[in-house]
Design an enzyme around this catalytic site. Structure first.
Site, PDB file in Angstrom:
ATOM      1  N   GLU A   1      -4.892  -4.965 -17.735  1.00  0.00           N
ATOM      2  CA  GLU A   1      -6.087  -4.677 -18.534  1.00  0.00           C
ATOM      3  C   GLU A   1      -6.179  -5.674 -19.689  1.00  0.00           C
ATOM      4  O   GLU A   1      -5.189  -5.943 -20.353  1.00  0.00           O
ATOM      5  CB  GLU A   1      -6.012  -3.240 -19.058  1.00  0.00           C
ATOM      6  CG  GLU A   1      -7.250  -2.810 -19.801  1.00  0.00           C
ATOM      7  CD  GLU A   1      -8.521  -3.136 -19.035  1.00  0.00           C
ATOM      8  OE1 GLU A   1      -8.691  -2.672 -17.906  1.00  0.00           O
ATOM      9  OE2 GLU A   1      -9.357  -3.894 -19.576  1.00  0.00           O
ATOM     10  N   PHE A   2      -7.393  -6.183 -19.914  1.00  0.00           N
ATOM     11  CA  PHE A   2      -7.590  -7.178 -20.977  1.00  0.00           C
ATOM     12  C   PHE A   2      -8.437  -6.657 -22.131  1.00  0.00           C
ATOM     13  O   PHE A   2      -8.821  -7.432 -23.006  1.00  0.00           O
ATOM     14  CB  PHE A   2      -8.236  -8.440 -20.391  1.00  0.00           C
ATOM     15  CG  PHE A   2      -7.364  -9.146 -19.378  1.00  0.00           C
ATOM     16  CD1 PHE A   2      -6.306  -9.942 -19.796  1.00  0.00           C
ATOM     17  CD2 PHE A   2      -7.583  -8.996 -18.023  1.00  0.00           C
ATOM     18  CE1 PHE A   2      -5.477 -10.584 -18.870  1.00  0.00           C
ATOM     19  CE2 PHE A   2      -6.765  -9.628 -17.086  1.00  0.00           C
ATOM     20  CZ  PHE A   2      -5.711 -10.421 -17.508  1.00  0.00           C
TER      21      PHE A   2
ATOM     22  N   CYS B   1       0.550  -4.862 -28.679  1.00  0.00           N
ATOM     23  CA  CYS B   1       0.892  -5.685 -27.516  1.00  0.00           C
ATOM     24  C   CYS B   1       1.306  -7.131 -27.782  1.00  0.00           C
ATOM     25  O   CYS B   1       2.209  -7.626 -27.106  1.00  0.00           O
ATOM     26  CB  CYS B   1      -0.253  -5.663 -26.529  1.00  0.00           C
ATOM     27  SG  CYS B   1      -0.444  -4.015 -25.827  1.00  0.00           S
TER      28      CYS B   1
HETATM   29  P1  NAD Z   1      -0.279   4.683 -24.994  1.00  0.00           P
HETATM   30  O1  NAD Z   1       1.047   4.905 -25.581  1.00  0.00           O
HETATM   31  O2  NAD Z   1      -1.521   4.897 -25.808  1.00  0.00           O
HETATM   32  O3  NAD Z   1      -0.449   5.614 -23.692  1.00  0.00           O
HETATM   33  C1  NAD Z   1       0.537   5.786 -22.737  1.00  0.00           C
HETATM   34  C2  NAD Z   1       0.506   7.250 -22.272  1.00  0.00           C
HETATM   35  O4  NAD Z   1       1.404   7.395 -21.181  1.00  0.00           O
HETATM   36  C3  NAD Z   1       0.963   8.250 -23.343  1.00  0.00           C
HETATM   37  O5  NAD Z   1      -0.074   9.181 -23.604  1.00  0.00           O
HETATM   38  C4  NAD Z   1       2.193   8.923 -22.719  1.00  0.00           C
HETATM   39  O6  NAD Z   1       2.297  10.308 -23.011  1.00  0.00           O
HETATM   40  C5  NAD Z   1       1.935   8.704 -21.234  1.00  0.00           C
HETATM   41  N1  NAD Z   1       3.137   8.831 -20.415  1.00  0.00           N
HETATM   42  C6  NAD Z   1       4.364   8.285 -20.623  1.00  0.00           C
HETATM   43  N2  NAD Z   1       5.207   8.649 -19.634  1.00  0.00           N
HETATM   44  C7  NAD Z   1       4.501   9.444 -18.792  1.00  0.00           C
HETATM   45  C8  NAD Z   1       4.813  10.131 -17.590  1.00  0.00           C
HETATM   46  N3  NAD Z   1       6.037  10.071 -17.058  1.00  0.00           N
HETATM   47  N4  NAD Z   1       3.846  10.855 -16.984  1.00  0.00           N
HETATM   48  C9  NAD Z   1       2.610  10.934 -17.517  1.00  0.00           C
HETATM   49  N5  NAD Z   1       2.247  10.295 -18.657  1.00  0.00           N
HETATM   50  C10 NAD Z   1       3.181   9.560 -19.282  1.00  0.00           C
HETATM   51  O7  NAD Z   1      -0.273   3.216 -24.398  1.00  0.00           O
HETATM   52  P2  NAD Z   1      -1.511   2.215 -24.178  1.00  0.00           P
HETATM   53  O8  NAD Z   1      -1.852   1.539 -25.450  1.00  0.00           O
HETATM   54  O9  NAD Z   1      -2.589   2.909 -23.405  1.00  0.00           O
HETATM   55  O10 NAD Z   1      -0.824   1.118 -23.263  1.00  0.00           O
HETATM   56  C11 NAD Z   1      -0.473   1.389 -21.931  1.00  0.00           C
HETATM   57  C12 NAD Z   1      -0.122   0.071 -21.252  1.00  0.00           C
HETATM   58  O11 NAD Z   1      -1.262  -0.782 -21.240  1.00  0.00           O
HETATM   59  C13 NAD Z   1       0.985  -0.715 -21.944  1.00  0.00           C
HETATM   60  O12 NAD Z   1       1.756  -1.345 -20.954  1.00  0.00           O
HETATM   61  C14 NAD Z   1       0.230  -1.761 -22.744  1.00  0.00           C
HETATM   62  O13 NAD Z   1       0.984  -2.931 -22.921  1.00  0.00           O
HETATM   63  C15 NAD Z   1      -0.964  -2.036 -21.863  1.00  0.00           C
HETATM   64  N6  NAD Z   1      -2.171  -2.498 -22.566  1.00  0.00           N
HETATM   65  C16 NAD Z   1      -2.562  -1.918 -23.744  1.00  0.00           C
HETATM   66  C17 NAD Z   1      -3.749  -2.329 -24.368  1.00  0.00           C
HETATM   67  C18 NAD Z   1      -4.215  -1.709 -25.652  1.00  0.00           C
HETATM   68  O14 NAD Z   1      -5.220  -2.167 -26.193  1.00  0.00           O
HETATM   69  N7  NAD Z   1      -3.579  -0.690 -26.188  1.00  0.00           N
HETATM   70  C19 NAD Z   1      -4.538  -3.313 -23.759  1.00  0.00           C
HETATM   71  C20 NAD Z   1      -4.111  -3.871 -22.558  1.00  0.00           C
HETATM   72  C21 NAD Z   1      -2.925  -3.454 -21.967  1.00  0.00           C
HETATM   73  C1  UGA Z   2      -5.299  -7.872 -27.570  1.00  0.00           C
HETATM   74  C2  UGA Z   2      -6.067  -8.798 -26.634  1.00  0.00           C
HETATM   75  O1  UGA Z   2      -7.182  -9.361 -27.335  1.00  0.00           O
HETATM   76  C3  UGA Z   2      -6.561  -8.051 -25.401  1.00  0.00           C
HETATM   77  O2  UGA Z   2      -7.182  -8.951 -24.501  1.00  0.00           O
HETATM   78  C4  UGA Z   2      -5.358  -7.380 -24.733  1.00  0.00           C
HETATM   79  O3  UGA Z   2      -5.797  -6.620 -23.616  1.00  0.00           O
HETATM   80  C5  UGA Z   2      -4.645  -6.487 -25.716  1.00  0.00           C
HETATM   81  O4  UGA Z   2      -4.226  -7.265 -26.855  1.00  0.00           O
HETATM   82  C6  UGA Z   2      -3.406  -5.854 -25.163  1.00  0.00           C
HETATM   83  O5  UGA Z   2      -2.823  -6.336 -24.210  1.00  0.00           O
HETATM   84  O6  UGA Z   2      -3.043  -4.854 -25.781  1.00  0.00           O
HETATM   85  P1  UGA Z   2      -5.956  -6.073 -29.403  1.00  0.00           P
HETATM   86  O7  UGA Z   2      -4.517  -6.193 -29.795  1.00  0.00           O
HETATM   87  O8  UGA Z   2      -6.520  -4.726 -29.189  1.00  0.00           O
HETATM   88  O9  UGA Z   2      -6.199  -6.880 -28.044  1.00  0.00           O
HETATM   89  O10 UGA Z   2      -6.867  -6.772 -30.497  1.00  0.00           O
HETATM   90  P2  UGA Z   2      -7.213  -8.312 -30.870  1.00  0.00           P
HETATM   91  O11 UGA Z   2      -8.644  -8.384 -31.154  1.00  0.00           O
HETATM   92  O12 UGA Z   2      -6.681  -9.250 -29.868  1.00  0.00           O
HETATM   93  O13 UGA Z   2      -6.434  -8.506 -32.237  1.00  0.00           O
HETATM   94  C7  UGA Z   2      -5.023  -8.534 -32.300  1.00  0.00           C
HETATM   95  C8  UGA Z   2      -4.590  -8.885 -33.705  1.00  0.00           C
HETATM   96  O14 UGA Z   2      -4.880 -10.245 -34.021  1.00  0.00           O
HETATM   97  C9  UGA Z   2      -5.287  -8.049 -34.780  1.00  0.00           C
HETATM   98  O15 UGA Z   2      -4.365  -7.711 -35.782  1.00  0.00           O
HETATM   99  C10 UGA Z   2      -6.349  -8.990 -35.300  1.00  0.00           C
HETATM  100  O16 UGA Z   2      -6.761  -8.675 -36.586  1.00  0.00           O
HETATM  101  C11 UGA Z   2      -5.625 -10.310 -35.232  1.00  0.00           C
HETATM  102  N1  UGA Z   2      -6.503 -11.510 -35.172  1.00  0.00           N
HETATM  103  C12 UGA Z   2      -7.364 -11.674 -34.135  1.00  0.00           C
HETATM  104  C13 UGA Z   2      -6.410 -12.478 -36.156  1.00  0.00           C
HETATM  105  O17 UGA Z   2      -5.605 -12.351 -37.107  1.00  0.00           O
HETATM  106  N2  UGA Z   2      -7.203 -13.595 -36.077  1.00  0.00           N
HETATM  107  C14 UGA Z   2      -8.076 -13.786 -35.052  1.00  0.00           C
HETATM  108  O18 UGA Z   2      -8.772 -14.832 -35.033  1.00  0.00           O
HETATM  109  C15 UGA Z   2      -8.153 -12.793 -34.062  1.00  0.00           C
END
Ligand code: NAD
Ligand code: UGA
Length: 456
Positions: free
Chosen positions: A157-158, A273
C-alpha cells in the site's frame, strides 16, 4: 458474491477495504481484528483513526457490503481473498533488535489462516514486509500433501496518512506481485487485478514478480525519505551561509529530472513507516553482506535524527543557552497535519530534548493530544496538554511549531504575542508561517534553513 477478508483494521486495512467496498459493490468485504475496541470504533461514529473523508466513505458501505468483526476465524472460512494488513514494527528484542521487522503478528496470522481453511485461497500481503517474506509464508501455508493450496500475492500500500482517501481513489499505481510462472499464480494475479480494475485504469495496475513488489515498497519509502533528508542536510548548510533552503528547493525542483515534490525542509520526517522501512532495508542489505549499501541508506535515518537534535540546539542557542523552567508551547504533535497519528513523530524527540534541558512544556494539537499524552507519559508531571492554542501560549517564552496544521496559519498571532513573555521566540519547524509578518508583530523568528529574523 466474492468475499474478501482483511485481517488488521488499522490505518491501512480500514481505509483500503472501505474504498474497495465502495468501488466493488459485488464483493462482500469484512475487516477483522483481534482488538475489540478498534472494531467497536469502526462500527461507530467515532472511527479509530482520523482521516479526512473516511467517515463518509465508511458510512456509505457499512452494513451493505462492508463489515467489521472480531471473529477472524469465521472471516477466514468465508473468504476467497484474504488481505493481511497487520502491523510489522521494528523488532525491539533479540537478533536484529532496532533494525529488523518484527514478523510475529504476520506469522501468527498465517497459521490462523491455515487452521481455518478447507479450500484454496488467495493470501495478499498488504503489510510492508521484508523482501522474500512470501517465501516463508508459502512454506507455512502450503503444507506438503495438503489438498488446500494458497497463492501468495504481494500488494503493498502506498497511501499517505491525511490524504488516504484521495490516494486510494486515484493511486499513482497499484502494484501486484505474483508467481507468473504457474497457471494458478497468473490466475490469482488476474483475480486481484480485477478488483482494482473496478476504478483504477488498467495501465496503472503494475504486475511484477513477488520479490520485486516486496522490495519496491521498501525502496519507495526509502527514496521518499531520502529526498527529505537530502533537503534537510542542505537546510543546515543554508543556515550557515545565509542561503534560503526554500529558494534552493524551488530552484532544483524546477529541473524536471528532480521534480518539486518532497523537498520541504522540516524538523525531520516522522510516521510509522519511513524509519522502520529504511532500517529494515539496511538490515536486509547487511544480511546479504552489502555493507556499503546498508551504510548509504542508514545515513538517511541518521540525518533525520541529526535534524531533530539540530532544531532543539537552535532553540537552546537562541534562547540564551538556557531554557530551565521556561514555559515552551509546542504547537502540533502529530507527525504531519490532518492526522492524529504520533508514531515516530519528530515532536517526541523534540519534546524529550526540551525536557532534558528542563523546560516546562505545554503541548497543543487539534487531533493528537490523546496519543501525545501516552507518548510523554514518563514526563507526566512536567508537561501540560492544552487543546486551546491561546491558553497554551499564555505566559510562554517560545512557540515551537512542529506540525503544519493549516489552522495554525490562521491564528491571531498578535493575541498570542501579547500573552507571551518577552522576548517572544517563535521556531517554525515546518516553514509554513508568514515569517515577515511575525517579525513585524515582534516575534524573534527562527525558520528552518533560512536566516533568522531577530530584534537585536
Ligand atoms: P496498525 O497498527 O494501525 O494496524 C494493524 C492492526 O493489525 C491492529 O489493529 C492490530 O490489532 C491488528 N492485528 C495484529 N495482529 C493481529 C492478528 N493476529 N489478528 C488480527 N488482527 C491483528 O498498522 P497500519 O498503520 O495499518 O500498518 C499496517 C501495515 O501496513 C504495516 O506493515 C505498515 O508498514 C504498512 N503501511 C502502513 C501505512 C500507513 O500509512 N500507516 C501505509 C502503507 C503501508
Ligand atoms: C509515507 C509515504 O508517503 C506513503 O507513500 C507510504 O505508503 C507510507 O509512508 C507508509 O508506507 O506508511 P506517510 O508517512 O503517511 O506516508 O506521510 P508522508 O506524507 O510521506 O510524510 C512522512 C513524513 O515526512 C511526515 O512527517 C512529513 O511531515 C514529512 N515530510 C514530507 C517532510 O518533512 N518534508 C516533505 O517534503 C514531505
Amino acid at each position: 458474491m466474492k468475499t474478501i477478508l482483511c485481517i488488521g483494521a488499522g490505518y491501512v486495512g480500514g481505509p483500503t477495504m472501505a474504498m474497495i467496498a465502495k468501488k466493488c459493490p459485488g464483493y462482500k468485504i469484512t475487516v477483522a481484528d483481534i482488538n475489540p475496541a478498534r472494531i467497536a470504533a469502526w462500527q461507530s461514529e467515532e472511527l479509530p483513526i482520523y482521516e479526512p473523508g473516511l467517515l463518509e466513505l465508511v458510512k456509505e458501505c457499512r452494513g451493505k457490503n462492508l463489515f467489521f468483526s472480531t471473529d477472524v476465524a469465521a472471516g477466514i472460512r468465508e473468504a476467497d481473498i484474504i488481505f493481511v494488513s497487520v502491523n510489522t514494527p521494528t523488532k525491539t528484542f533479540g537478533e536484529g533488535a532496532g533494525m529488523a521487522a518484527d514478523l510475529q503478528y504476520w506469522e501468527k496470522v498465517a497459521r490462523e489462516i491455515l487452521a481455518n481453511s478447507d479450500r484454496d485461497k488467495i493470501v495478499v500481503e498488504k503489510s510492508t514486509l521484508p523482501v522474500r517474506t512470501a517465501e516463508a509464508i508459502a512454506r507455512i501455508l502450503n503444507v506438503p500433501g495438503s489438498k488446500v493450496r494458497f497463492e501468495i500475492l504481494s500488494n503493498p500500500e502506498f497511501l499517505a496518512e491525511g490524504t488516504a482517501i484521495e490516494d486510494l481513489e486515484k493511486p499513482d499505481r497499484v502494484l501486484i506481485g505474483g508467481n507468473q510462472t504457474t497457471e494458478a499464480g497468473r490466475r490469482a494475479v488476474e483475480e486481484l487485478v480485477a478488483v482494482y480494475a473496478h476504478w483504477v485504469p488498467r495501465e496503472r495496475i503494475l504486475t511484477t514478480n513477488v520479490w520485486s513488489s516486496e522490495l519496491s515498497k521498501l525502496v519507495a519509502n526509502a527514496f521518499l525519505a531520502q529526498r527529505i533528508s537530502s533537503v534537510n542536510s542542505i537546510s543546515a548548510l543554508a543556515e550557515a551561509t545565509e542561503a534560503d533552503v526554500e529558494e534552493v528547493a524551488r530552484a532544483i525542483g524546477m529541473d524536471s529530472r528532480i521534480g518539486p515534490k518532497f523537498l520541504r525542509a522540516s524538523v525531520g520526517f516522522g510516521g510509522s513507516c519511513f524509519q522502520k522501512d529504511i532500517l529494515n532495508l539496511v538490515y536486509i542489505c547487511r544480511h546479504y553482506g552489502l555493507h556499503e549499501v546498508a551504510d548509504y541508506w542508514h545515513s538517511v535515518v541518521k540525518i533525520n535524527d541529526y535534524q531533530k537534535s539540530r532544531f532543539v540546539g537552535r532553540i537552546l542557542a537562541s534562547m540564551f543557552n538556557t531554557i530551565v523552567g521556561k514555559r515552551i508551547a509546542v504547537f502540533g504533535f502529530a507527525f504531519k497535519a490532518n492526522t492524529g497519528d504520533t508514531r515516530e513523530t519528530p515532536a517526541i524527540a523534540v519534546c524529550r530534548k526540551l525536557l532534558e534541558e528542563r523546560a516546562a512544556l505545554v503541548v497543543t494539537d487539534p487531533a493528537a493530544l490523546p496519543n501525545a499524552k501516552k507518548d510523554l507519559a514518563d514526563f507526566a508531571d512536567r508537561v501540560a496538554f492544552e487543546p486551546d492554542p491561546y491558553k497554551a501560549a499564555a505566559g510562554a517564552h517560545a512557540l515551537v511549531f512542529v506540525t503544519e496544521w493549516p489552522q495554525y496559519q490562521k491564528l491571531d498571532f498578535q493575541r498570542l504575542y501579547d500573552s507571551m513573555a518577552k522576548p517572544a521566540f517563535l521556531f517554525d519547524g515546518r516553514n509554513f508561517l508568514d515569517h515577515e509578518k511575525l517579525f513585524e508583530i515582534g516575534f524573534d523568528v527562527h525558520p528552518i534553513g533560512k536566516p533568522s529574523l531577530e530584534h537585536k
